[in-house]
Design an enzyme around this catalytic site. Sequence first.
Site, PDB file in Angstrom:
ATOM      1  N   ASP A 168      -9.877  19.708  54.069  1.00  0.00           N
ATOM      2  CA  ASP A 168      -9.599  19.104  52.756  1.00  0.00           C
ATOM      3  C   ASP A 168      -9.463  20.159  51.653  1.00  0.00           C
ATOM      4  O   ASP A 168     -10.074  20.051  50.583  1.00  0.00           O
ATOM      5  CB  ASP A 168     -10.682  18.092  52.381  1.00  0.00           C
ATOM      6  N   ASP A 195      -6.583  17.940  57.577  1.00  0.00           N
ATOM      7  CA  ASP A 195      -6.112  17.180  56.404  1.00  0.00           C
ATOM      8  C   ASP A 195      -6.117  18.036  55.141  1.00  0.00           C
ATOM      9  O   ASP A 195      -6.522  17.587  54.063  1.00  0.00           O
ATOM     10  CB  ASP A 195      -7.006  15.954  56.169  1.00  0.00           C
TER      11      ASP A 195
END
Length: 347
Positions: A168, A195
């Site tokens: 992230d 991600d």
Amino acid sequence: MRRRTLLAGLAAGLTTASTALAAAPALAGTRRPVLHVRPGDSVQAAVDAVDGPGGTIVVHPGIYREVVNVPADKAELTIRGASRHPSDTVIVFDHANGTQKPDGTTYGTAGSATFTSAAPGLTVRDLTLANDWLRADHPDITGTQAVAAYTYGDRTRFENVRLSAHQDTLFVDTTALDTFDRQYFRRCYIEGDVDFVFGRATAVFEQCHFHTLQRDVDFTPKGMVFAPSTARANPYGILAVRSRITSGAEDAAYKLARPWVPTYETTAWPSLVVRDTWIGPGIDPVAPYTNMRDAYPWQSMRFHEYRNAGPGAVISVPENRPQLTTSEAAAHTARAYLGDWRPYELP
């Protein structure tokens, strides 16, 4: 490890010269003051010293170990490195989702960010934003998201910025569930593993370099580059154009993307377009997309590609790589996504 090579920390407070500049009132019709931050100073103190909209903070080469938060009332602010080399100026910290705060609660994903901005019209350029929290150092923490930059606010612009973390790295968000804030990234380098570019903003990445990191794990995929969570009402999500994707891991170890449908917005309809981009062998060419939750299969999302090249862009199973037609691609440009905002003369 990267974190242990950084300076132990920086003392808070601006230098006398910087404080004097910050305290000088801005006259009507005159240029906002420029604040200078040098090693031993605090970037956050400079942000706090900005009085009203506008102004520039110049951060001189060094490592600034602190958390920086730019509130919404610091609109039209510019924060830039003093040199043109982003690796010269580093703002870094090491909070993770599961890191415990002094009150016993944890920071959460958004709260883990080294750099957070809610300011509209923000410009960041020529520096590095990093989160050097490492899973290996904290095997007891399961919330391993550790954000380098969390940005929300319309007309956010990053140029020549390095964004470094693992899970992230870059959270491109919006100020509210009913707004579609626009963000523009040009000539940026973004690295991570899981991600590491994610969120619901209308976010354009032009001439950027995405790099997936090696992970010492015995499973695949080792991670995903993108995880959009676009609102259903927003025709535009994440767009990567004229960029490149490289990898420090073995071939096909990573997926290009998976959709994120947050529990707080189950109507989300993630949108991603990757076009005119070189995709290296680290991305699985056969099945470049995967699911985050089985209830929201990627095939039901707005995932498309157009005129990509490279070994990770080979179309071997057409149904696994939805392609835009030429007429459809005309609606997925930086100009279309950014509307009446022109951070540059965009094609």
